[in-house]
Enzyme design. Structure first.
Site, PDB file in Angstrom:
ATOM      1  N   THR A  24      -2.316  21.177  20.225  1.00  0.00           N
ATOM      2  CA  THR A  24      -2.533  20.981  19.218  1.00  0.00           C
ATOM      3  C   THR A  24      -3.624  21.795  18.644  1.00  0.00           C
ATOM      4  O   THR A  24      -3.809  22.107  17.508  1.00  0.00           O
ATOM      5  CB  THR A  24      -2.274  19.732  18.195  1.00  0.00           C
ATOM      6  N   ARG A  35       5.488  14.711  17.605  1.00  0.00           N
ATOM      7  CA  ARG A  35       5.705  13.013  17.421  1.00  0.00           C
ATOM      8  C   ARG A  35       5.121  13.052  16.697  1.00  0.00           C
ATOM      9  O   ARG A  35       4.329  11.938  16.056  1.00  0.00           O
ATOM     10  CB  ARG A  35       6.522  12.186  18.581  1.00  0.00           C
ATOM     11  N   ASP A  82       3.396  25.791  27.232  1.00  0.00           N
ATOM     12  CA  ASP A  82       2.624  27.088  26.306  1.00  0.00           C
ATOM     13  C   ASP A  82       1.413  27.415  27.688  1.00  0.00           C
ATOM     14  O   ASP A  82       1.006  28.078  27.202  1.00  0.00           O
ATOM     15  CB  ASP A  82       1.987  26.422  25.417  1.00  0.00           C
ATOM     16  N   HIS A  90       8.261  21.063  32.448  1.00  0.00           N
ATOM     17  CA  HIS A  90       9.355  21.375  31.368  1.00  0.00           C
ATOM     18  C   HIS A  90       9.516  22.981  31.370  1.00  0.00           C
ATOM     19  O   HIS A  90       9.705  23.563  30.531  1.00  0.00           O
ATOM     20  CB  HIS A  90       9.045  20.856  29.820  1.00  0.00           C
ATOM     21  N   CYS A 110      19.947  35.485  32.317  1.00  0.00           N
ATOM     22  CA  CYS A 110      21.073  35.370  31.779  1.00  0.00           C
ATOM     23  C   CYS A 110      22.108  34.002  32.447  1.00  0.00           C
ATOM     24  O   CYS A 110      21.104  33.823  33.383  1.00  0.00           O
ATOM     25  CB  CYS A 110      21.861  36.439  32.273  1.00  0.00           C
ATOM     26  N   CYS A 163      25.472  41.983  31.064  1.00  0.00           N
ATOM     27  CA  CYS A 163      26.975  42.019  31.328  1.00  0.00           C
ATOM     28  C   CYS A 163      27.091  41.014  29.694  1.00  0.00           C
ATOM     29  O   CYS A 163      28.853  40.637  29.945  1.00  0.00           O
ATOM     30  CB  CYS A 163      26.713  40.907  32.734  1.00  0.00           C
ATOM     31  N   SER A 215       3.103  11.019  23.556  1.00  0.00           N
ATOM     32  CA  SER A 215       3.087  10.075  23.490  1.00  0.00           C
ATOM     33  C   SER A 215       3.917   8.957  24.176  1.00  0.00           C
ATOM     34  O   SER A 215       4.585   7.947  23.893  1.00  0.00           O
ATOM     35  CB  SER A 215       4.800  10.249  21.983  1.00  0.00           C
TER      36      SER A 215
HETATM   37  P1  NAD Z   1       4.998  14.590  21.713  1.00  0.00           P
HETATM   38  O1  NAD Z   1       4.900  15.155  20.385  1.00  0.00           O
HETATM   39  O2  NAD Z   1       5.787  13.129  22.040  1.00  0.00           O
HETATM   40  O3  NAD Z   1       3.427  13.783  22.251  1.00  0.00           O
HETATM   41  C1  NAD Z   1       2.075  14.414  20.797  1.00  0.00           C
HETATM   42  C2  NAD Z   1       1.027  13.323  21.568  1.00  0.00           C
HETATM   43  O4  NAD Z   1      -0.630  13.411  21.167  1.00  0.00           O
HETATM   44  C3  NAD Z   1       1.501  12.536  19.927  1.00  0.00           C
HETATM   45  O5  NAD Z   1       0.911  10.726  20.655  1.00  0.00           O
HETATM   46  C4  NAD Z   1       0.206  12.229  19.121  1.00  0.00           C
HETATM   47  O6  NAD Z   1      -0.388  11.768  18.380  1.00  0.00           O
HETATM   48  C5  NAD Z   1      -1.142  13.189  20.271  1.00  0.00           C
HETATM   49  N1  NAD Z   1      -1.745  13.739  19.637  1.00  0.00           N
HETATM   50  C6  NAD Z   1      -1.486  14.979  19.277  1.00  0.00           C
HETATM   51  N2  NAD Z   1      -2.737  16.145  18.883  1.00  0.00           N
HETATM   52  C7  NAD Z   1      -3.493  15.288  19.863  1.00  0.00           C
HETATM   53  C8  NAD Z   1      -4.905  15.684  20.006  1.00  0.00           C
HETATM   54  N3  NAD Z   1      -6.169  16.878  19.385  1.00  0.00           N
HETATM   55  N4  NAD Z   1      -5.406  14.706  20.523  1.00  0.00           N
HETATM   56  C9  NAD Z   1      -4.751  13.783  20.780  1.00  0.00           C
HETATM   57  N5  NAD Z   1      -4.258  13.033  20.686  1.00  0.00           N
HETATM   58  C10 NAD Z   1      -3.215  14.199  20.093  1.00  0.00           C
HETATM   59  O7  NAD Z   1       4.324  15.540  23.263  1.00  0.00           O
HETATM   60  P2  NAD Z   1       4.901  15.162  24.323  1.00  0.00           P
HETATM   61  O8  NAD Z   1       4.756  13.843  24.653  1.00  0.00           O
HETATM   62  O9  NAD Z   1       4.538  15.794  24.779  1.00  0.00           O
HETATM   63  O10 NAD Z   1       6.948  15.583  24.625  1.00  0.00           O
HETATM   64  C11 NAD Z   1       6.911  16.726  24.139  1.00  0.00           C
HETATM   65  C12 NAD Z   1       7.957  17.410  24.369  1.00  0.00           C
HETATM   66  O11 NAD Z   1       7.799  18.980  23.456  1.00  0.00           O
HETATM   67  C13 NAD Z   1       7.566  18.086  25.881  1.00  0.00           C
HETATM   68  O12 NAD Z   1       7.926  17.609  26.551  1.00  0.00           O
HETATM   69  C14 NAD Z   1       7.353  19.603  25.501  1.00  0.00           C
HETATM   70  O13 NAD Z   1       7.654  20.144  26.748  1.00  0.00           O
HETATM   71  C15 NAD Z   1       7.572  19.874  24.046  1.00  0.00           C
HETATM   72  N6  NAD Z   1       6.390  20.428  23.285  1.00  0.00           N
HETATM   73  C16 NAD Z   1       5.496  21.338  24.335  1.00  0.00           C
HETATM   74  C17 NAD Z   1       4.577  21.542  23.311  1.00  0.00           C
HETATM   75  C18 NAD Z   1       3.236  22.567  24.289  1.00  0.00           C
HETATM   76  O14 NAD Z   1       3.573  23.261  24.868  1.00  0.00           O
HETATM   77  N7  NAD Z   1       2.610  23.179  23.714  1.00  0.00           N
HETATM   78  C19 NAD Z   1       4.829  21.270  21.681  1.00  0.00           C
HETATM   79  C20 NAD Z   1       6.035  21.004  21.537  1.00  0.00           C
HETATM   80  C21 NAD Z   1       6.297  20.148  22.154  1.00  0.00           C
END
Ligand code: NAD
Length: 247
Positions: A30, A38, A105, A120, A128, A149, A187
């Protein structure tokens, strides 16, 4: 215990543990400008989870790609932040064996992490579903119809209701004998990824919000991942880790 003491404890846990790995989620990225799913106010509020599943892709590719292509583009353009860079440095210094990531990412690799398990999938390419020809991911931004195709093109990411890729089962094996797993920015609500924490002897959770596994952790640091990992790295200036740089 205050924040500074928690960082010292974390550094000591890493130094005294034989096999240390990290499991990262969307929260570590993020701070690179990629929304997670989430946290309050983030991606999930704008995207219907059902529309990112395999059935949703098969049912309506147009809707699926309209929803997902913009945030995938954000992933492709993003730059690693201090959290990704600190993990890469810990691996290079030999303190961290590698990173298991739920993220698609590619930011750990761009930060320099060498041993990585993308459970993931990733946004490197697409293929395809009919003739199995593969293309660079840029193809999806031109057309989701296969030029060989006429079949449907999909990215190499794991969608809801997909089977888990080989990397997931490799990660399970890599976790065998793991004494300390740093769980960062997840999360812990997405399964089976969240179940990987059960394979480590102990876990540390670094997340800015509560998680369902906080009470199973030997240490919880509720802070931004970039800050925690940068402060942690300050306690590792020498290369005394148990892992050689190339394995
Ligand atoms: P999630 O979105 O379920 O949870 C993210 C967690 O990180 C949250 O609990 C949030 O409070 C916390 N968070 C956010 N910013 C933060 C920071 N700066 N420092 C500390 N904590 C922070 O993510 P997940 O558990 O990875 O599951 C989501 C699924 O979605 C994953 O399987 C992934 O494949 C996919 N996803 C990937 C990306 C990416 O590749 N960057 C982005 C979004 C979703």
């Amino acid at each position: 215990m205050d924040y500074a003491d928690k960082i010292i404890l974390l550094a000591n846990l890493i130094k005294s543990s034989g096999k240390v790995l990290a499991l990262t989620g969307a929260g570590i990225s993020t701070e690179s400008g990629i929304p997670d799913f989430r946290s309050k106010d983030w991606l999930w509020n704008k995207i219907d989870p059902d529309s990112t599943s395999l059935p949703a892709l098969l049912r309506s590719p147009e809707t699926f790609y309209k929803q997902n292509l913009p945030w995938w583009q954000q992933c492709i353009k993003a730059k690693p932040n201090t959290g990704h860079l600190a993990l890469a440095a810990l691996e290079k210094q030999g303190w961290l064996l590698g990173v298991i990531t739920q993220n698609i990412d590619g930011l750990h690799q761009r930060a320099g992490t060498k041993r990585i398990w993308e459970i993931h999938g990733n946004l490197n390419d697409c293929s395809c579903i009919n003739c199995k020809n593969t293309f660079p991911i840029s193809q999806l931004y031109k057309s989701y119809v296969c030029c060989h195709c006429g079949g449907l093109i999909r990215p190499a990411v794991v969608l809801f209701e997909d089977t888990m890729p080989e990397a997931y089962f490799t990660a399970e094996k890599v976790l065998s004998g793991c004494q300390l797993l740093l769980v960062i920015g997840s999360s812990l609500q997405v399964y089976p990824a969240a179940a990987l924490t059960d394979l480590a002897q102990s876990i540390v959770i670094i997340n800015n919000e509560e998680t369902p596994k906080d009470d199973q952790a030997v240490l919880v640091i509720r802070e931004h991942a970039g800050k925690v990992l940068k402060d942690l790295l300050g306690h590792f200036t020498d290369q005394f880790g148990p892992y050689p740089v190339s394995m």
